[in-house]
Each structure stands twice: as structure tokens, then as C-alpha cells.
Write a protein that holds these residues in place. Sequence first.
Motif, short mmCIF file in Angstrom:
data_model
loop_
_atom_site.label_atom_id
_atom_site.label_comp_id
_atom_site.label_asym_id
_atom_site.label_seq_id
_atom_site.Cartn_x
_atom_site.Cartn_y
_atom_site.Cartn_z
N SER A 1 41.22 50.29 74.82
CA SER A 1 41.07 50.13 76.24
C SER A 1 39.81 49.63 76.54
O SER A 1 38.56 49.78 75.92
N ASN B 1 50.77 47.50 92.33
CA ASN B 1 50.50 45.98 91.75
C ASN B 1 49.87 45.06 92.92
O ASN B 1 49.48 44.36 92.62
N GLN C 1 53.25 47.82 83.52
CA GLN C 1 52.46 47.31 82.74
C GLN C 1 52.93 45.69 81.97
O GLN C 1 52.31 44.83 81.98
N GLN D 1 47.61 46.76 86.98
CA GLN D 1 46.47 47.24 86.41
C GLN D 1 46.09 48.64 86.77
O GLN D 1 45.87 48.93 87.91
N ILE E 1 54.29 45.51 74.62
CA ILE E 1 53.03 45.89 75.30
C ILE E 1 52.45 47.21 74.25
O ILE E 1 53.23 47.94 73.72
N VAL F 1 50.67 50.68 75.08
CA VAL F 1 50.13 51.70 76.09
C VAL F 1 48.61 52.09 76.04
O VAL F 1 48.05 52.46 77.24
N VAL G 1 46.07 50.86 78.80
CA VAL G 1 46.11 51.39 79.96
C VAL G 1 45.70 53.08 79.91
O VAL G 1 46.02 53.62 80.80
#
Length: 337
Positions: A28, A94, A112, A117, A318, A320, A323
Motif C-alpha cells: 500500500s 468514485n 477497485q 480510490q 487486482i 486487494v 487498498v
Amino acid sequence: MHLKRRDVLFGLLGFSLPVISSSCANRSEAPNLSSTTSPTPQPGLSAVRIGYQRFSELDLIRTRGELDRQLQQQGVKVEWSFFQSGPPMLEAMNTGSLDIAGVGEAPPIFAQAAGTQFFYIASTPRGLKTQDIVVPKTSSIQSPEDLRGKKVALQRGSSAHYLFVQVLRDRNIPIEEVEIVPLSPADARAAFEQGTVDAWSIWDPFLGVIEATGNVRNLNLGRDRRAFFLASQNFVNTYPDRVKAFLLEAKLTEEWGQQNARAIAQQFSEELKIDVAILEKANQRRGWGLLPITPEAIAAQQRVADTFYELAIIPKSIQVAEVTVPEQIYAQLYPST
């Protein structure tokens, strides 16, 4: 129903439709926070914007009013916005219209993938009977295998969507052999009762309401899961004290809720026009308690993401962990026990 990734991407762009390990933290990007948080109001913040669903933890926080009173004393009001489900709530985040949201395990994956964000900031448990796939009482559908060639209503990008694809994968049923009819809970109920769809994948309290009609049969496919509190990355970066205040109130509300299932049901019954017994049952079969974002929670979410990607339901892979709030900062935000 098989979707091309290009088509899914267009859908994601509009949706329509809570200690972190060091290894995770390293993936992150650390928010720009100081090592301490300030108890005084920060310049430029006049309101905290929170999205909620009916009969959720956030709805309970809203109706109890403690968070509003605390922030009002510091010159900050809370603006509450109702959403029928998680995906449109995260669409609003968003576009910069929400600071905090509460959703199931699937909506953050879609968000995501669409570039929203946000950070995971806490979670709460959900019991296996809080969601299911239901069919009409007289339906010939007895098992997931009987769903081949049938129409199944669900909210795309929701926990009900993930339940449905899990069920198909576990039984090696190609997703193309079942027609997904993407509908909001209200529209899905209408379609289900009118017979234009054959089954409905849904969660409480909508599940409890349709069960109470006596006209449905549960396929008993629900699974233990998590719901999540999310906050926009900009909000966490800029107003960590507000995030901390929110999480503390969420923790206190969860503890109160665990001991007051019937009082909560009575509180919401008139507002929602749902019988007290239905809401009390929904409270009793769900889990309570504010939980931190742990490596296990991240891993579980990654499995959700990987499943949707492998089925071409989201357009890209993605991570995880990208985030999640870095460990040293999260320790400042999450309430101590």
C-alpha cells in the motif's frame, strides 16, 4: 451469462446497476498522515458524507445519532445518503460524493477494478443465513444444478452476485449456462413475484421479507461472509481524526446492537414497514462486532477478486492489499480494545 471484459469495463465505469501485516502494508502507498492525530477540527471540513443501506450498521449509527452529536460539537455535520445496495454507493464514492460507506464483500472488488480510490477500514461478520438463493415454493428447482437454463435475478457487483458465482463454480456449472438478470432488490422482488425470473439471489432484510410470505423455498446456499466499512483515500489522508471518531462509534454501536436485537427491530419496523419478527430474526442470524482489517480478511477478499477476474466479470486482475491502510497508520485509526 458470459460477459466480455470490454463490456464489463463499461459497466464498471458507471456501476448503475475493518491490524495489517507488514507484507501487506508494503504493497500500500502510505497516506500523507502525521504520526499523531488532532482532536480539534481541521480546516476545510464542514461535513462528513456517509452512505448507508437500510437496516445496516450505518443505518443504526445514523438513527442513534451519537456520531452526529459528537461531530456537531466540533463544527462538523454528518450528511447521510441512502442507497438500496452497495454498487451505486461506491459509484458515488468514485465521483467524490461520499467519504464513508458500508457494503458487502463484492462491491469493493468491482469498485477497485473501476479505479475507485478507497481504503478498507473495518469489517463486521455476517452469518451464513443472511443471504441465500430462493425459488418459488412450487418451482421444480431443487438444487443449483437445476438452475441451468434458468433466469436468476441479482444485484450485479453485490454479495449476492458473489454467492451465485461461488455456487456455480463449486458445482462445475459454467456461468454461461445460467442467465443472470441484473436487477436492484426492489425490481428483483417484483420480477420474482411476477414469475419473469426463476430464482433470486438476495440478502437480509430483503431475504427475510420474501421468506415471510411463505411463497418461497430456500436452496440453503448461504455462507459466512464479511461486510466492510470503506473510506475514500482522500478522506483518510486528510481527516484521520474523523475516521478514528467514526470507527470508535461503530465499535460502540456494534457492542450495543449485539445486546439489543429486539429493540433494533422495533426501532426500524415502522420506518421500513417490515414486521418486527422479521427484523428480529435477521438480527439474530447475523454477526455483531467491529473487526480490524487482518491479513485473513485481505486474503478472503483477494479470493473474491480472483474469482470475478477468472470468470471475466471484472476487466482486470487486482491486488486487494493495495487498498489497505499501512499498518503503522492503521494502528492510530482503529479503536483499541
